[in-house]
Design an enzyme around this catalytic site. Structure first.
Site, PDB file in Angstrom:
ATOM      1  N   TYR A 134       3.794  -2.405  -1.204  1.00 22.28           N
ATOM      2  CA  TYR A 134       4.186  -2.098  -2.580  1.00 22.28           C
ATOM      3  C   TYR A 134       5.481  -2.806  -2.975  1.00 22.28           C
ATOM      4  O   TYR A 134       5.800  -2.894  -4.159  1.00 22.28           O
ATOM      5  CB  TYR A 134       4.351  -0.582  -2.787  1.00 22.28           C
ATOM      6  CG  TYR A 134       3.066   0.211  -2.696  1.00 22.28           C
ATOM      7  CD1 TYR A 134       1.841  -0.422  -2.567  1.00 22.28           C
ATOM      8  CD2 TYR A 134       3.083   1.596  -2.729  1.00 22.28           C
ATOM      9  CE1 TYR A 134       0.665   0.297  -2.467  1.00 22.28           C
ATOM     10  CE2 TYR A 134       1.898   2.329  -2.631  1.00 22.28           C
ATOM     11  CZ  TYR A 134       0.700   1.669  -2.498  1.00 22.28           C
ATOM     12  OH  TYR A 134      -0.471   2.390  -2.393  1.00 22.28           O
ATOM     13  N   ASP A 167      -8.653   4.083   9.149  1.00 23.06           N
ATOM     14  CA  ASP A 167     -10.026   4.383   8.710  1.00 23.06           C
ATOM     15  C   ASP A 167     -10.537   5.638   9.424  1.00 23.06           C
ATOM     16  O   ASP A 167     -11.161   6.514   8.810  1.00 23.06           O
ATOM     17  CB  ASP A 167     -10.973   3.182   8.930  1.00 23.06           C
ATOM     18  CG  ASP A 167     -10.702   2.443  10.230  1.00 23.06           C
ATOM     19  OD1 ASP A 167      -9.638   2.656  10.842  1.00 23.06           O
ATOM     20  OD2 ASP A 167     -11.564   1.656  10.657  1.00 23.06           O
ATOM     21  N   LYS A 220      -3.114   0.276  11.309  1.00 19.35           N
ATOM     22  CA  LYS A 220      -4.325  -0.556  11.380  1.00 19.35           C
ATOM     23  C   LYS A 220      -4.014  -1.676  12.371  1.00 19.35           C
ATOM     24  O   LYS A 220      -4.059  -2.868  12.038  1.00 19.35           O
ATOM     25  CB  LYS A 220      -4.649  -1.073   9.961  1.00 19.35           C
ATOM     26  CG  LYS A 220      -5.976  -1.770   9.826  1.00 19.35           C
ATOM     27  CD  LYS A 220      -7.170  -0.834   9.909  1.00 19.35           C
ATOM     28  CE  LYS A 220      -8.464  -1.628   9.874  1.00 19.35           C
ATOM     29  NZ  LYS A 220      -9.645  -0.834  10.239  1.00 19.35           N
ATOM     30  N   ASP A 253      -2.875  11.921  -0.693  1.00 16.64           N
ATOM     31  CA  ASP A 253      -3.716  12.421  -1.793  1.00 16.64           C
ATOM     32  C   ASP A 253      -4.997  13.053  -1.240  1.00 16.64           C
ATOM     33  O   ASP A 253      -5.451  14.080  -1.733  1.00 16.64           O
ATOM     34  CB  ASP A 253      -4.086  11.289  -2.759  1.00 16.64           C
ATOM     35  CG  ASP A 253      -3.123  11.238  -3.944  1.00 16.64           C
ATOM     36  OD1 ASP A 253      -2.027  11.834  -3.822  1.00 16.64           O
ATOM     37  OD2 ASP A 253      -3.459  10.624  -4.964  1.00 16.64           O
ATOM     38  N   ASP A 312       0.241   6.852   0.875  1.00 21.72           N
ATOM     39  CA  ASP A 312      -0.117   7.123  -0.522  1.00 21.72           C
ATOM     40  C   ASP A 312      -1.552   7.664  -0.583  1.00 21.72           C
ATOM     41  O   ASP A 312      -1.843   8.703  -1.183  1.00 21.72           O
ATOM     42  CB  ASP A 312       0.004   5.801  -1.301  1.00 21.72           C
ATOM     43  CG  ASP A 312      -0.150   5.983  -2.794  1.00 21.72           C
ATOM     44  OD1 ASP A 312      -0.199   7.132  -3.252  1.00 21.72           O
ATOM     45  OD2 ASP A 312      -0.233   4.960  -3.506  1.00 21.72           O
TER      46      ASP A 312
END
Ligand code: NAD
Length: 355
Positions: free
Chosen positions: A142, A223, A191, A251, A247
Site C-alpha cells: 500500500y 491462502d 506467502k 475483514d 486488511d
C-alpha cells in the site's frame, strides 16, 4: 493519575457512540480514582463543514498533545461527491500517519451469547473464538512504489511490496508481546512460497521467536489462513501479518463474528499514545436515532485503558460488564433480530450499571 484523551467524534453515529464511551470512562474514573480529561477535536465531514478541510492542523496537534485518542467514525452521503483528497475518510489516513501508528490491533471475538449471529455452522463455533489480529499498517504494497507504464502488451500498472528488517521486527515484537499477554500462541501469516518479502518476514519472525520461548509460534500461508478462518477459527490466538494480508483477513475475521457493532480496534506506534476506534463506519442510515450499538466504541475505550494506560483491571471491568449485559439478554437493534432492543443510551446505562 490524570490522562488526557482527545475525542474525535466525527460524523453519523460517531458523536453518539463516542459519548457512550466517555460516559463509561467517567464511571471507571469514579470507581477507580482516575481522572480523564476529554478534549474534542473536529475530524471528517464535521471538520469540512466547520473549516473546509477533513483534518484541521489543530486536530493533528491536539491528538499529538493527548495521552491517547478515541475516534467515532467519519463520512456520510453529504460529502460523498467531494474529490478524493477532500473526502472525510482521507482524514483517517492523515491522522494515522501524523501519529506514526504502524500497528493495527483488531480483535475478532465471538461472544457465546451471540453465537446465533455467526454465519458459520454451529458445530464449527461450538466453543466460540477469540482472535487478535496484529496487522502492519504503514508498510508493504500500500505504500510501495507504483505507477503506470507501457509494457509488452501495452498499458500496464504496477505496485511493489517492500518490507525492511526494522518494519518486520517492530511489528513482530508487538505480536509476540501481545501473544504473551493472551494464550501464548502466535500464527505468522505470509506467502513465503512465492514472495521474497514474505521470506524475509518469516526469517525474522523465526529469529525473534527464540527470544520468546514461552510463545508457540507457527507459520501459515495466507491462502490457507483465509480457509482456516472459516474452517476452524478457534485454532487462532494471535495472528501477525503484513498490511495487505491483514486488511483482507481482519475483514474476514470480523464478518465471521456476525456483528459489526461489537468490534473495537487499536492503532499503535512507538509510544503509548494510540488511536482507538470501532471497526464500523458512521452508519448514516441510523445516525441521530439512538439506534447505534455503542459496544464497539466502549470496547475500544477498554483497549485504550489496557494498551495506552496499562490499566488492566479497569479494562477488564469494561469487558466483563459488556459480557454480563449480553449474557443477561440485553441487545441493541443490530443484534436483537427483531426482539426487544435497547437504544444507544440505554445500552450504555446497562453497561455502566454492570461495572
Ligand atoms: P457502516 O459500517 O457505516 O455501516 C454498515 C451497516 O452496518 C449499516 O447498515 C449500519 O447501520 C450498520 N452499523 C454500523 N455500525 C453500527 C453500529 N454501531 N450499530 C448498529 N448498526 C451499525 O459502513 P457503510 O455504510 O459502508 O459506510 C457509511 C459511511 O461510513 C461511509 O461514508 C463510509 O465511507 C464511512 N466509513 C467510515 C469508517 C471509519 O470512520 N473508520 C469505516 C468504514 C466506513
Amino acid at each position: 493519575m490524570t490522562y488526557k484523551i482527545g475525542l474525535l467524534r466525527g460524523d453519523g453515529i460517531g458523536p453518539e457512540i463516542v459519548d457512550s464511551a466517555v460516559r463509561v470512562l467517567e464511571a471507571i474514573a469514579k470507581k477507580y480514582g482516575h481522572k480523564f480529561e476529554f478534549t474534542p477535536y473536529l475530524i471528517g465531514g464535521a471538520a469540512l463543514d466547520a473549516c473546509g478541510v477533513p483534518l484541521p492542523e489543530e486536530t493533528v496537534q491536539g491528538c499529538l498533545a493527548s495521552d491517547s485518542v478515541l475516534l467515532g467514525a467519519v463520512g456520510g452521503p453529504k460529502w460523498d461527491t467531494l474529490p478524493g483528497n477532500m473526502r472525510p475518510e482521507k482524514a483517517l489516513l492523515g491522522i494515522r500517519a501524523a501519529m506514526e501508528l504502524f500497528t493495527n490491533l483488531r480483535p475478532a471475538k465471538l461472544y457465546p451469547a451471540l453465537k446465533g449471529d455467526c454465519p458459520l455452522r454451529e458445530d464449527i463455533v461450538a466453543n466460540g473464538f477469540d482472535i487478535m489480529i496484529v496487522r502492519e499498517l504503514t508498510g508493504g504494497i500500500y505504500f510501495g512504489e507504483r505507477g503506470m507504464r507501457e509494457g509488452k502488451y501495452g498499458e500496464e500498472a504496477y505496485d511493489t511490496e517492500c518490507y525492511s528488517r526494522m518494519e518486520i521486527e517492530r511489528i513482530a515484537k508487538v505480536a509476540f508481546e501481545t501473544a504473551r499477554k493472551r494464550n501464548k500462541k502466535l500464527t505468522s501469516i505470509d506467502k513465503a512460497n512465492v514472495l521474497d518479502t514474505s521470506r524475509l518476514w518469516r526469517k525474522i519472525v523465526h529469529e525473534m521467536a527464540e527470544g520468546y520461548p514461552d510463545v508457540e509460534c507457527f507459520d501459515m500461508l495466507v491462502d490457507n489462513a483465509a480457509m482456516q478462518l472459516v474452517r476452524n477459527p478457534a485454532q487462532f490466538d494471535v495472528i501477525v501479518t503484513s498490511n495487505m494480508f491483514g486488511d483482507i483477513l481482519s475483514d474476514e475475521a470480523s464478518q465471521i463474528t456476525g456483528s459489526i457493532g461489537m468490534l473495537p480496534s487499536a492503532s499503535l506506534g512507538n509510544t503509548t499514545r494510540g488511536l482507538y476506534e470501532p471497526i464500523h463506519g458512521s452508519a448514516p442510515d441510523i445516525a441521530g436515532k439512538n439506534l447505534a450499538n455503542p459496544i464497539a466504541t466502549i470496547l475500544s475505550a477498554a483497549m485504550m485503558l489496557l494498551y495506552s494506560f496499562n490499566l488492566t483491571k479497569e479494562s477488564d471491568a469494561i469487558i466483563n460488564a459488556v459480557d454480563r449485559v449480553l449474557n443477561a439478554g440485553y441487545r441493541t437493534a443490530d443484534i436483537a433480530h427483531g426482539g426487544e432492543a435497547l437504544g444507544t443510551v440505554e445500552m450504555t446505562d446497562k453497561i455502566i450499571a454492570m461495572l
